[in-house]
Design an enzyme around this catalytic site. Structure first.
Site, PDB file in Angstrom:
ATOM      1  N   GLU A   1       1.190  -1.087  -4.923  1.00  0.00           N
ATOM      2  CA  GLU A   1       0.101  -0.117  -4.759  1.00  0.00           C
ATOM      3  C   GLU A   1      -0.885  -0.352  -5.904  1.00  0.00           C
ATOM      4  OE1 GLU A   1      -1.041   2.755  -3.029  1.00  0.00           O
ATOM      5  OE2 GLU A   1      -2.425   2.897  -4.723  1.00  0.00           O
TER       6      GLU A   1
ATOM      7  N   CYS B   1      -4.787   3.498   9.941  1.00  0.00           N
ATOM      8  CA  CYS B   1      -5.647   4.677  10.070  1.00  0.00           C
ATOM      9  C   CYS B   1      -7.002   4.276  10.624  1.00  0.00           C
ATOM     10  CB  CYS B   1      -5.780   5.402   8.728  1.00  0.00           C
ATOM     11  SG  CYS B   1      -6.504   4.389   7.442  1.00  0.00           S
TER      12      CYS B   1
ATOM     13  N   TYR C   1       0.857  -1.194   0.000  1.00  0.00           N
ATOM     14  CA  TYR C   1       0.000   0.000   0.000  1.00  0.00           C
ATOM     15  C   TYR C   1       0.892   1.242   0.000  1.00  0.00           C
ATOM     16  CZ  TYR C   1      -3.005  -3.690   1.869  1.00  0.00           C
ATOM     17  OH  TYR C   1      -3.657  -4.881   2.077  1.00  0.00           O
TER      18      TYR C   1
ATOM     19  N   ASP D   1       0.537  -0.104   5.162  1.00  0.00           N
ATOM     20  CA  ASP D   1      -0.170   1.152   5.447  1.00  0.00           C
ATOM     21  C   ASP D   1      -1.493   1.109   4.694  1.00  0.00           C
ATOM     22  OD1 ASP D   1      -0.926   3.729   6.028  1.00  0.00           O
ATOM     23  OD2 ASP D   1       0.696   4.702   4.918  1.00  0.00           O
TER      24      ASP D   1
HETATM   25  N1  SAH Z   1       1.908   4.585   2.283  1.00  0.00           N
HETATM   26  C1  SAH Z   1       1.345   5.625   1.465  1.00  0.00           C
HETATM   27  C2  SAH Z   1      -0.140   5.392   1.092  1.00  0.00           C
HETATM   28  C3  SAH Z   1      -1.044   4.971   2.208  1.00  0.00           C
HETATM   29  S1  SAH Z   1      -2.784   5.120   1.870  1.00  0.00           S
HETATM   30  C4  SAH Z   1       1.511   6.969   2.134  1.00  0.00           C
HETATM   31  O1  SAH Z   1       1.673   7.050   3.319  1.00  0.00           O
HETATM   32  O2  SAH Z   1       1.472   7.974   1.417  1.00  0.00           O
HETATM   33  C5  SAH Z   1      -3.252   3.545   1.340  1.00  0.00           C
HETATM   34  C6  SAH Z   1      -2.903   3.249  -0.092  1.00  0.00           C
HETATM   35  O3  SAH Z   1      -3.344   1.920  -0.385  1.00  0.00           O
HETATM   36  C7  SAH Z   1      -3.569   4.140  -1.139  1.00  0.00           C
HETATM   37  O4  SAH Z   1      -2.574   4.688  -1.962  1.00  0.00           O
HETATM   38  C8  SAH Z   1      -4.474   3.183  -1.935  1.00  0.00           C
HETATM   39  O5  SAH Z   1      -4.547   3.508  -3.291  1.00  0.00           O
HETATM   40  C9  SAH Z   1      -3.786   1.858  -1.728  1.00  0.00           C
HETATM   41  N2  SAH Z   1      -4.583   0.626  -1.835  1.00  0.00           N
HETATM   42  C10 SAH Z   1      -5.886   0.443  -1.491  1.00  0.00           C
HETATM   43  N3  SAH Z   1      -6.227  -0.850  -1.632  1.00  0.00           N
HETATM   44  C11 SAH Z   1      -5.126  -1.510  -2.061  1.00  0.00           C
HETATM   45  C12 SAH Z   1      -4.840  -2.875  -2.377  1.00  0.00           C
HETATM   46  N4  SAH Z   1      -5.769  -3.829  -2.270  1.00  0.00           N
HETATM   47  N5  SAH Z   1      -3.586  -3.189  -2.763  1.00  0.00           N
HETATM   48  C13 SAH Z   1      -2.629  -2.232  -2.870  1.00  0.00           C
HETATM   49  N6  SAH Z   1      -2.850  -0.925  -2.582  1.00  0.00           N
HETATM   50  C14 SAH Z   1      -4.080  -0.569  -2.191  1.00  0.00           C
END
Ligand code: SAH
Length: 455
Positions: free
Chosen positions: A336, A411, A315, A384
């Protein structure tokens, strides 16, 4: 016989507030029947009017405080209460931090996991922190207005000072609003699905002071587009990018699929922990830069890296945590789901001359299996995830990798606790107290960092 609720709609009652829910509502009990009341705090006595009665609980409205809490902030802005911009503004900041700690603690206690939660790391100045705004546009009394929706409705309350946003963003919104008025751009009307401008989005780099303006439209054509972009860029020297996103749908989704650049670059730049980040209109980027640096530093510290480890950052968004880890890791692998974010992550690695970070687009849960079959051996996995937490298949795969540590940036405490129990089934135990970091002062959102180690 069906149990009848011991309260009646539209009746008033005097109640004691005994708790504050995770949504920030006061809880009162009348004959064991729960009533949730906005803008009330534990320890308060209040006269309330019951506004909704469900089978097992109801909602009340505060009519008058009989006894007020010592943690109450007396002078609150009514607009912020009405719109839900700052649902905890009536609670003193120290008490907000404690509330967030308690929320996580209570969930772990309920799960009987014997976990300690540390005091929340807060902000020195807990307002005007957001680096991003998404502002709805509507016609009110024949005039284009920007503001925020009244809670639980789509009635717009015109607002110029949004209290928790970077004040320069607030100023930019007013400038853009006035330019849209001048050129008679018609606001979106969701009832008739007509009109042009739906939302204004503004991002501003905390260190770079670069501004991106996003105009989200219902139509492909934005009338007078050249005049509008010229005037925005001339009135706001910090603007480095003006983007248009076209959202043809009649639903609630903020943005549509198509984004075009009207002026300048399609990205703005900002810095976090001394690293440069290129941010596009649609990418996820943490909204509280000051606290994000604390959060990421903590995540890096908890990963316990000495340059020899392989790290998975699941993520990963635009690679913010990945690149912060890369300096201390052998190799970082980021995954991501949003393709544009991964494109940004790759650019970000290049711009920072980081060669030991690889990024792939995909679902984290699927990519874990691919990495497994490729023989990847991570020492640390950082996650995350969004509010819904980790997919159970993700946890299965993560456990198969048998990393020494899992660093979980969360979160949403309730999915954190759920996932912690699943990880415990695989022998992963929380090895240090959970550390909340307040990313969203004045709101009920709770962010935290938790470290799991294999027994
Ligand atoms: N670590 C990053 C983003 C965290 S937010 C930061 O701190 O900036 C969570 C992220 O997970 C988002 O970018 C969203 O697009 C992504 N996401 C949501 N579901 C997902 C999945 N099943 N697999 C991979 N990424 C995902």
């Amino acid at each position: 016989m069906k149990n009848k609720a011991p309260v009646e709609k539209n009746e008033t009652y005097d109640v004691n507030i005994i708790d504050l829910t995770y949504q920030g509502m006061g809880l009162a009990k009348i004959n064991d029947f729960s009533i949730f009341i906005e803008n009330t705090l534990p320890g308060e006595e209040a006269t309330i009017k019951v506004i909704k009665v469900n089978k097992n609980f109801g909602f009340g409205k505060l009519i008058k405080l009989i006894k007020s809490s010592k943690y109450r902030v007396e002078s609150v802005d009514k607009d912020y209460t009405r719109t839900g911009i700052a649902p905890l503004q009536h609670l003193k900041y120290d008490a907000q931090l404690q509330f967030k700690q308690n929320q996580i603690q209570q969930l772990f206690d309920k799960a009987k996991m014997g976990i300690k939660v540390l005091p929340t790391i807060g902000m020195e100045t807990p307002n005007h922190y957001r680096n991003k705004a998404q502002i709805p546009v509507k016609k009110i009394n024949g005039q284009l207005e920007t503001g925020f929706y009244r809670q639980h409705s789509h009635d717009l309350v015109p607002i110029e000072d949004f209290y928790i946003q970077d004040p320069e963003i607030d100023k930019a919104i007013v400038v853009v609003r006035d330019i849209l008025r001048k050129y008679h751009v018609s606001p979106y009307d969701e009832v008739n699905h007509s009109g042009v401008i739906r939302n204004i989005m503004v991002r501003r780099g905390h260190y770079s002071h670069q501004i991106m303006i996003g105009l989200i439209t219902r139509t492909k054509k934005l009338p007078m587009v050249d005049m509008i972009t010229k005037e925005i860029s001339q009135s706001l020297p910090e603007v480095k990018s003006i983007m248009q996103n076209i959202n043809l749908t009649d639903g609630n989704a903020l943005m549509g699929k198509k984004t075009i650049c009207l002026y300048g670059s399609s990205h703005i730049e900002d810095n976090l922990l001394g690293l440069k980040f290129y941010i596009s209109l649609t990418s996820f980027y943490q909204v509280n830069p000051i606290q994000t640096e604390k959060l990421y530093s903590l995540a890096v510290e908890k990963a316990n890296l000495d340059g020899t480890q392989n790290v998975i950052d699941a993520y990963c968004g635009i690679g913010t945590i990945s690149l912060a880890m890369a300096k201390k890791a052998k190799m970082v692998y980021g995954v991501e789901i949003v393709k544009e974010a991964i494109e940004d992550a790759k650019i970000n690695a290049q711009k920072n001359h980081i060669n030991n970070a690889k990024f792939v687009t995909g679902k984290a849960e699927d990519q874990m299996e691919k990495w497994q079959s490729q023989g990847l051996k991570p020492d640390v996995i950082v996650v995350d995830p969004p509010r819904k937490g980790l997919a159970s298949s993700f946890i299965d795969s993560a456990a198969k990798f048998a990393p020494k540590r899992i660093v979980y940036v969360s979160c949403n405490p309730s999915t954190l606790v759920r996932d912690a129990r699943r990880l415990a089934d695989y022998g992963y135990e929380i090895s240090e107290p959970v550390q909340p970091v307040d990313q969203f002062p004045q709101t009920v959102h709770i962010e935290s960092v938790t470290v799991f180690e294999k027994k």
